[in-house]
Enzyme design. Structure first.
Site, mmCIF file in Angstrom:
data_model
loop_
_atom_site.group_PDB
_atom_site.id
_atom_site.type_symbol
_atom_site.label_atom_id
_atom_site.label_comp_id
_atom_site.label_asym_id
_atom_site.label_seq_id
_atom_site.Cartn_x
_atom_site.Cartn_y
_atom_site.Cartn_z
ATOM 1 N N HIS A 1 3.140 -8.184 3.769
ATOM 2 C CA HIS A 1 4.603 -8.219 3.888
ATOM 3 C C HIS A 1 5.080 -7.773 5.265
ATOM 4 O O HIS A 1 6.149 -8.170 5.702
ATOM 5 C CB HIS A 1 5.282 -7.419 2.761
ATOM 6 C CG HIS A 1 4.700 -6.065 2.483
ATOM 7 N ND1 HIS A 1 3.555 -5.877 1.746
ATOM 8 C CD2 HIS A 1 5.100 -4.832 2.851
ATOM 9 C CE1 HIS A 1 3.294 -4.583 1.663
ATOM 10 N NE2 HIS A 1 4.220 -3.925 2.330
ATOM 11 N N ASP B 1 -1.685 -8.816 11.382
ATOM 12 C CA ASP B 1 -2.835 -7.904 11.501
ATOM 13 C C ASP B 1 -3.404 -7.809 12.914
ATOM 14 O O ASP B 1 -4.152 -6.877 13.206
ATOM 15 C CB ASP B 1 -3.969 -8.338 10.549
ATOM 16 C CG ASP B 1 -3.671 -7.993 9.100
ATOM 17 O OD1 ASP B 1 -2.538 -7.562 8.805
ATOM 18 O OD2 ASP B 1 -4.583 -8.169 8.255
ATOM 19 N N LYS C 1 -5.267 -9.276 -7.139
ATOM 20 C CA LYS C 1 -4.249 -8.926 -8.147
ATOM 21 C C LYS C 1 -4.499 -9.697 -9.442
ATOM 22 O O LYS C 1 -4.254 -9.174 -10.536
ATOM 23 C CB LYS C 1 -2.842 -9.210 -7.634
ATOM 24 C CG LYS C 1 -2.155 -8.001 -7.085
ATOM 25 C CD LYS C 1 -2.554 -7.616 -5.685
ATOM 26 C CE LYS C 1 -3.609 -6.580 -5.518
ATOM 27 N NZ LYS C 1 -3.972 -6.303 -4.134
ATOM 28 N N ALA D 1 -12.487 5.045 0.318
ATOM 29 C CA ALA D 1 -11.522 5.227 -0.780
ATOM 30 C C ALA D 1 -10.116 4.868 -0.309
ATOM 31 O O ALA D 1 -9.163 5.599 -0.543
ATOM 32 C CB ALA D 1 -11.580 6.662 -1.304
ATOM 33 N N LEU E 1 -4.454 -23.234 2.967
ATOM 34 C CA LEU E 1 -3.476 -22.441 3.724
ATOM 35 C C LEU E 1 -3.247 -21.105 3.001
ATOM 36 O O LEU E 1 -3.583 -20.964 1.838
ATOM 37 C CB LEU E 1 -2.159 -23.215 3.838
ATOM 38 C CG LEU E 1 -2.241 -24.546 4.592
ATOM 39 C CD1 LEU E 1 -0.948 -25.335 4.441
ATOM 40 C CD2 LEU E 1 -2.545 -24.313 6.067
ATOM 41 N N MET F 1 -1.503 -3.067 8.556
ATOM 42 C CA MET F 1 -2.120 -4.348 8.171
ATOM 43 C C MET F 1 -1.738 -4.683 6.739
ATOM 44 O O MET F 1 -2.505 -4.443 5.802
ATOM 45 C CB MET F 1 -3.633 -4.250 8.305
ATOM 46 C CG MET F 1 -4.120 -4.298 9.737
ATOM 47 S SD MET F 1 -5.902 -4.472 9.759
ATOM 48 C CE MET F 1 -6.245 -4.640 11.489
ATOM 49 N N LEU F 2 -0.535 -5.192 6.548
ATOM 50 C CA LEU F 2 -0.051 -5.545 5.219
ATOM 51 C C LEU F 2 0.593 -6.921 5.288
ATOM 52 O O LEU F 2 1.280 -7.238 6.269
ATOM 53 C CB LEU F 2 0.996 -4.527 4.747
ATOM 54 C CG LEU F 2 0.500 -3.090 4.524
ATOM 55 C CD1 LEU F 2 1.662 -2.124 4.361
ATOM 56 C CD2 LEU F 2 -0.430 -3.028 3.311
ATOM 57 N N HIS G 1 19.622 1.483 -19.252
ATOM 58 C CA HIS G 1 18.833 2.314 -20.159
ATOM 59 C C HIS G 1 18.343 1.448 -21.321
ATOM 60 O O HIS G 1 19.131 0.676 -21.860
ATOM 61 C CB HIS G 1 19.685 3.452 -20.712
ATOM 62 C CG HIS G 1 18.956 4.285 -21.721
ATOM 63 N ND1 HIS G 1 17.984 5.182 -21.344
ATOM 64 C CD2 HIS G 1 19.031 4.333 -23.075
ATOM 65 C CE1 HIS G 1 17.506 5.763 -22.431
ATOM 66 N NE2 HIS G 1 18.111 5.266 -23.490
ATOM 67 N N ILE H 1 -8.595 -1.079 -0.650
ATOM 68 C CA ILE H 1 -9.542 -2.060 -1.185
ATOM 69 C C ILE H 1 -10.559 -1.390 -2.101
ATOM 70 O O ILE H 1 -10.828 -1.873 -3.208
ATOM 71 C CB ILE H 1 -10.253 -2.818 -0.038
ATOM 72 C CG1 ILE H 1 -9.238 -3.669 0.723
ATOM 73 C CG2 ILE H 1 -11.406 -3.670 -0.569
ATOM 74 C CD1 ILE H 1 -9.801 -4.448 1.903
#
Ligand code: NAD
Length: 464
Positions: free
Chosen positions: A320, A311, A53, A184, A40, A317-318, A443, A187
């Site tokens: 998220h 998609d 990634k 470019a 899945l 086409m992402l 900071h 991907i």
């Protein structure tokens, strides 16, 4: 053949489909989710976002250990690549995450079907298994979430040996001497970076005069310089006309230059929606000229009760985006409310440094004659960036000239993909640049560069 009835059937268990299935189950629906793959998670988990990634991280560590640790006073000799171990780690992550979705389905009592789904009627789907068996499923609501596949261009046959898609390029068993990449975009840049770091010569052939189309052109220019400095080679304004494969490698014919010889070619010219072999035309679901499924604001197709997300519809086409669309579609069906704010969708390229954006680009604002202010801050002037020795890039905030409302944020630099989340949240709340500037940031953190860019939009940057 007898049929099984569910409240909702979802075709596809990628980030759009599986997230929609879980949300629907949470809201009390009896859900059946169909996917032809045993694992899945769809393209994203199996052969896309997650494995790429994993390799981006490993290859970055390799390059850092080999070339960049001495500045920290860490001496390392004889750094070697163990590619099988690197690929094995990636596979382990993919297996763990895909099994995790099996677990989530069990926990939420989503019924899983493995096989190829095809509409038999408006509210009926036949799921064919490889062993010839079939299930007939019925539901009042059916969601198409079948995702996309690598696209190609005229003259480039993806079935040829050494002519690869991203699915192949996450599993090379040897580092190619010379990898050519067509395109470019996300991907091409990400996987090109992986194999360059591992030792390949990488030539990216792109037909536009810039990289990363769609992203802010200033950001893309900065990215181009940094990636080139790292050793990626670019052939811009170069349209690939054809690719031939032979014993020793491949030859790329192009406009705007001599043919390029390489060991392999990665074709990364976009993706095409998976909308064939689903029986869509038979039940009257219309497609646009790119093969996408147009939907209304409820994500409903031209057939009542049949919805589409991810998609396969003409939105970015992402992964998220697909998740958000899945949730909005389910909430619309069950509660009557559900919404995706397409003006605040972050986009991230996971190179090093990362490239991230949300909202409008400067190019879009200029085209719209929208008056805006710009606040910029370089990581070179950020204490944390200095401490971690990643000082390249910076943050750019675009705000409405009259109202100061944030219109877009563009970041190139360390952890840009995480930093952009604060900016997307700010935009969701309709924040002004001043709101970000007045927010206390810890900071020393990289996020202070976002605050400083917001201050700069009002001409009162502190650390520059
Ligand atoms: P893309 O659309 O981002 O880039 C394709 C590139 O190919 C473009 O720059 C285009 O100009 C170029 N091109 C097209 N035809 C050409 C030709 N004949 N010769 C030379 N260059 C040519 O597509 P992609 O990189 O394949 O990514 C596909 C999809 O996957 C995108 O929608 C992207 O959003 C998604 N994706 C996202 C991520 C991420 O979020 N980090 C990572 C990978 C993929």
């Amino acid at each position: 053949m007898s049929s099984t009835k569910h409240d909702l059937i979802i075709i596809g268990a990628g980030p759009g489909g599986y997230v929609a299935a879980i949300r629907a189950a949470q809201l009390g629906l009896d859900v059946g989710c169909i996917d032809e793959n045993k694992q899945l998670g769809g393209t994203c988990l199996r052969v896309g976002c997650i494995p790429s990634k994993a390799l981006l991280e490993s290859s970055e560590r390799f390059e850092e250990a080999r070339d960049h640790l001495s500045v920290h006073g860490v001496k390392v000799d004889g750094v070697q690549l163990d590619l099988p171990a690197m690929l094995g780690r990636k596979d382990k992550i993919v297996n763990a995450l895909t099994r995790g979705i099996d677990g989530l389905f069990k926990k939420n009592k989503v019924t899983r079907y493995q096989g190829h789904a095809r509409f038999n009627a408006d509210r009926q789907v036949i799921v064919s298994q490889k062993n010839g068996k079939a299930d007939v499923l019925e539901a009042d609501h059916i969601i198409i979430a079948t995702g996309s596949k690598p696209a190609t261009i005229k003259g480039v046959d993806l079935t040829l040996d050494k002519v690869d898609t991203s699915s192949d390029a996450i599993d090379y068993q040897n580092v190619p001497d010379h990898l050519a990449v067509i395109g470019a975009g996300y991907i091409g840049i990400e996987l090109g970076s992986v194999w360059r770091r591992l030792g390949a010569k990488v030539t990216v052939v792109e037909y536009l005069d810039r990289i990363l189309p769609g992203m802010d052109s200033g950001l893309a220019k900065d990215a181009f310089k940094l990636l080139k400095k790292q050793g990626l080679q670019f052939e811009l304004k170069s349209r690939v006309m054809g690719v031939a494969s032979h014993d020793k490698g491949i030859i790329i014919e192009r406009n705007g230059g001599d043919p390029i010889e390489a060991d392999r070619v990665l074709v990364a010219v976009g993706r095409a929606p998976n909308t064939t072999e689903l029986g869509l035309s038979e039940i009257g679901v219309k497609l646009d000229d790119r093969g996408c499924i147009p939907v209304d604001s409820d994500f409903q197709t031209t057939v009542k009760g049949v919805f589409a997300i991810g998609d396969v519809i003409p939105t970015p086409m992402l992964a998220h985006v697909a998740e958000e669309e899945g949730i909005a579609c389910i909430e619309k069906i069950v509660t009557g409310y559900g919404h995706v704010n397409y003006d605040a969708i972050p986009a991230v390229v996971y190179t090093h440094p990362e490239i991230a954006a949300v909202g409008k680009t400067e190019d879009e604002l200029k085209d719209e004659d929208h008056e805006y202010t710009v606040g910029k801050f370089p990581f070179q002037a950020n204490g944390r960036a200095k401490a971690i020795e990643y000082v390249e890039g910076g943050v750019k905030i675009l705000a409405d000239k009259k109202t100061d409302r944030i219109l877009g944020v563009h970041i190139i630099g360390p952890h840009a993909g995480d930093l952009i989340a604060e900016c997307a949240a700010a935009m969701e709340f309709g924040a002004s640049a001043e709101d970000l500037a007045r927010t206390c940031h810890a900071h020393p953190t990289l996020a202070e560069a976002v605050k400083e860019a917001a201050l700069a939009a009002d001409g009162r940057v502190i650390h520059l």
